[in-house]
Design a protein around this motif. Sequence first.
Motif, PDB file in Angstrom:
ATOM      1  N   SER A   1      -5.264   0.395   3.095  1.00 37.48           N
ATOM      2  CA  SER A   1      -3.845   0.065   2.926  1.00 37.48           C
ATOM      3  C   SER A   1      -2.994   1.306   3.149  1.00 37.48           C
ATOM      4  N   ILE A   2      -1.737   1.085   3.489  1.00 37.30           N
ATOM      5  CA  ILE A   2      -0.759   2.172   3.518  1.00 37.30           C
ATOM      6  C   ILE A   2      -0.327   2.393   2.071  1.00 37.30           C
ATOM      7  N   GLN A   3      -0.398   3.648   1.629  1.00 35.62           N
ATOM      8  CA  GLN A   3      -0.243   3.924   0.194  1.00 35.62           C
ATOM      9  C   GLN A   3       0.367   5.290  -0.045  1.00 35.62           C
ATOM     10  N   VAL A   4       0.659   5.548  -1.318  1.00 33.46           N
ATOM     11  CA  VAL A   4       1.192   6.844  -1.732  1.00 33.46           C
ATOM     12  C   VAL A   4       0.713   7.103  -3.161  1.00 33.46           C
ATOM     13  N   HIS A   5       0.613   8.391  -3.532  1.00 33.46           N
ATOM     14  CA  HIS A   5       0.184   8.760  -4.884  1.00 33.46           C
ATOM     15  C   HIS A   5       1.302   9.521  -5.594  1.00 33.46           C
ATOM     16  N   PRO A   6       1.469   9.283  -6.906  1.00 35.32           N
ATOM     17  CA  PRO A   6       2.510   9.988  -7.660  1.00 35.32           C
ATOM     18  C   PRO A   6       2.112  11.424  -7.997  1.00 35.32           C
ATOM     19  N   ASN A   7       3.126  12.245  -8.294  1.00 35.22           N
ATOM     20  CA  ASN A   7       2.861  13.617  -8.712  1.00 35.22           C
ATOM     21  C   ASN A   7       2.494  13.656 -10.197  1.00 35.22           C
ATOM     22  N   ASP A   8       2.165  14.843 -10.694  1.00 37.10           N
ATOM     23  CA  ASP A   8       1.716  14.988 -12.081  1.00 37.10           C
ATOM     24  C   ASP A   8       2.737  14.443 -13.078  1.00 37.10           C
ATOM     25  N   GLU A   9       3.997  14.793 -12.863  1.00 35.43           N
ATOM     26  CA  GLU A   9       5.047  14.401 -13.818  1.00 35.43           C
ATOM     27  C   GLU A   9       5.178  12.881 -13.902  1.00 35.43           C
ATOM     28  N   LEU A  10       5.257  12.236 -12.753  1.00 40.84           N
ATOM     29  CA  LEU A  10       5.410  10.781 -12.713  1.00 40.84           C
ATOM     30  C   LEU A  10       4.157  10.082 -13.232  1.00 40.84           C
TER      31      LEU A  10
ATOM     32  N   THR B   1       1.044  15.066  -3.154  1.00 37.42           N
ATOM     33  CA  THR B   1       1.540  13.824  -3.732  1.00 37.42           C
ATOM     34  C   THR B   1       2.854  13.437  -3.058  1.00 37.42           C
ATOM     35  N   GLY B   2       3.055  12.133  -2.904  1.00 39.31           N
ATOM     36  CA  GLY B   2       4.266  11.640  -2.269  1.00 39.31           C
ATOM     37  C   GLY B   2       4.141  11.411  -0.783  1.00 39.31           C
ATOM     38  N   THR B   3       3.023  11.850  -0.169  1.00 47.64           N
ATOM     39  CA  THR B   3       2.824  11.667   1.268  1.00 47.64           C
ATOM     40  C   THR B   3       2.306  10.259   1.551  1.00 47.64           C
ATOM     41  N   ILE B   4       3.049   9.474   2.297  1.00 47.59           N
ATOM     42  CA  ILE B   4       2.593   8.133   2.674  1.00 47.59           C
ATOM     43  C   ILE B   4       1.422   8.299   3.643  1.00 47.59           C
ATOM     44  N   HIS B   5       0.361   7.485   3.454  1.00 45.36           N
ATOM     45  CA  HIS B   5      -0.852   7.724   4.245  1.00 45.36           C
ATOM     46  C   HIS B   5      -1.755   6.507   4.284  1.00 45.36           C
ATOM     47  N   ALA B   6      -2.684   6.533   5.243  1.00 41.87           N
ATOM     48  CA  ALA B   6      -3.741   5.528   5.329  1.00 41.87           C
ATOM     49  C   ALA B   6      -4.845   6.062   6.230  1.00 41.87           C
ATOM     50  N   ILE B   7      -6.090   5.824   5.839  1.00 40.63           N
ATOM     51  CA  ILE B   7      -7.228   6.128   6.706  1.00 40.63           C
ATOM     52  C   ILE B   7      -7.449   4.922   7.608  1.00 40.63           C
TER      53      ILE B   7
ATOM     54  N   HIS C   1       2.495  -2.293  -4.791  1.00 39.66           N
ATOM     55  CA  HIS C   1       3.255  -1.529  -5.797  1.00 39.66           C
ATOM     56  C   HIS C   1       4.509  -0.934  -5.135  1.00 39.66           C
ATOM     57  N   VAL C   2       5.236  -1.782  -4.433  1.00 37.08           N
ATOM     58  CA  VAL C   2       6.368  -1.322  -3.615  1.00 37.08           C
ATOM     59  C   VAL C   2       7.427  -0.638  -4.470  1.00 37.08           C
ATOM     60  N   ASP C   3       7.778  -1.230  -5.600  1.00 34.04           N
ATOM     61  CA  ASP C   3       8.840  -0.654  -6.436  1.00 34.04           C
ATOM     62  C   ASP C   3       8.416   0.675  -7.039  1.00 34.04           C
TER      63      ASP C   3
ATOM     64  N   ASP D   1      10.202   5.942  -5.836  1.00 30.19           N
ATOM     65  CA  ASP D   1      10.588   7.286  -6.279  1.00 30.19           C
ATOM     66  C   ASP D   1       9.407   8.246  -6.287  1.00 30.19           C
ATOM     67  N   ALA D   2       8.228   7.745  -5.884  1.00 33.94           N
ATOM     68  CA  ALA D   2       7.063   8.633  -5.766  1.00 33.94           C
ATOM     69  C   ALA D   2       6.963   9.252  -4.381  1.00 33.94           C
ATOM     70  N   MET D   3       7.705   8.682  -3.417  1.00 29.63           N
ATOM     71  CA  MET D   3       7.493   9.018  -2.010  1.00 29.63           C
ATOM     72  C   MET D   3       8.340  10.188  -1.523  1.00 29.63           C
ATOM     73  N   ASN D   4       7.725  10.974  -0.647  1.00 33.56           N
ATOM     74  CA  ASN D   4       8.430  12.049   0.062  1.00 33.56           C
ATOM     75  C   ASN D   4       8.866  11.497   1.415  1.00 33.56           C
ATOM     76  N   TYR D   5      10.167  11.387   1.642  1.00 33.42           N
ATOM     77  CA  TYR D   5      10.698  10.791   2.875  1.00 33.42           C
ATOM     78  C   TYR D   5      10.884  11.813   3.991  1.00 33.42           C
ATOM     79  N   ASN D   6      10.555  13.073   3.711  1.00 33.05           N
ATOM     80  CA  ASN D   6      10.612  14.113   4.742  1.00 33.05           C
ATOM     81  C   ASN D   6       9.319  14.097   5.564  1.00 33.05           C
ATOM     82  N   THR D   7       9.347  14.779   6.688  1.00 34.34           N
ATOM     83  CA  THR D   7       8.117  14.943   7.464  1.00 34.34           C
ATOM     84  C   THR D   7       7.239  15.979   6.747  1.00 34.34           C
ATOM     85  N   THR D   8       5.927  15.880   6.930  1.00 37.54           N
ATOM     86  CA  THR D   8       5.009  16.807   6.271  1.00 37.54           C
ATOM     87  C   THR D   8       4.004  17.341   7.285  1.00 37.54           C
ATOM     88  N   ASP D   9       3.595  18.569   7.065  1.00 44.10           N
ATOM     89  CA  ASP D   9       2.604  19.204   7.934  1.00 44.10           C
ATOM     90  C   ASP D   9       1.264  19.139   7.202  1.00 44.10           C
TER      91      ASP D   9
END
Length: 323
Positions: A102-111, A177-183, A218-220, A224-232
Amino acid sequence: MSLAVYPLIFEPILKDRIWGGTKLETYLGKKNLPTPTTGESWELSAVEGDVSVVKDGVYKGKPITDILELYPEEVLGAKVHKQFGTQFPLLFKFLDADKELSIQVHPNDELARKRHNSFGKTEMWYVMQADEGSRIIVGFKEKSSQEQYLKHLADKDLIEILNEVEVKKGDVFFLETGTIHAIGAGIVVAEIQQTSDITYRIYDWDRVDAQGNSRELHVDQALDAMNYNTTDTQKHYTTIENKSNAMVNCPYFTTSYLPLNGSMGVSKDGSSFTVYICTEGEFSIEAGGEKYNFKKGDTVLVPAILKVFILSGTATLLEICIS
């Protein structure tokens, strides 16, 4: 009573996944797959409900959590023990993506702490095998926004704004954390991550299981967990033999690439445990007058108190510690 000091390997915790296959057996030699869609082998885990038990030696059958309760500093190391107490801070897995995850994202420590009383989930992937043309998704193609993301999600063309990368054996990706991703389909990876099982699933390709049920989204929670910027995310590294070649160095773990050819002495300072993941070949660890043999697909925990040892063999290793 003191710790019996030797390198520890654990019984794999094998998990059926809707996207899994049989490469954990055919490529990595894991025996007795529970289903022909076994997607994950948890190699070393202290996640509640999925705690690894030692495979052999004095502590055969003992959960890693029990050993840490008795000997936290000896196993974890002085620095890691001070930071994490008796908790093992990392989770090591092999994944066989026969179909795309699935296309997914993981929260950071604080969240993650606020919502789930958990660590966040910073992770890295080492591509062990990839069918020709296999791809992964890592981040956005261009800087996005919550509004743009939601529109594409609703229109079922989210893939249009995501960054797809073709992969090959040996590629490394570091996912903060916050990087949208999928294998994608056709890939076997070794995954190193914080001890967390928190995943926000965003899109699952509209698939259903054998009972006709789709998996929970878990769309909602992801918004606020997602990073909408580009990432390297892709990491490049050297491959000098009999040397630890730095791959990823972050606050949660340090991973190096170690192509072993012959033998080499290793000396540690006792501040952290070391884990070796064998991705190719065979190797041994010699310590205290004993020799312990390992092969491709093995994940080995060297307790921090074992500071001096010899690695020998012909193998490709990932070497992980907390620095």
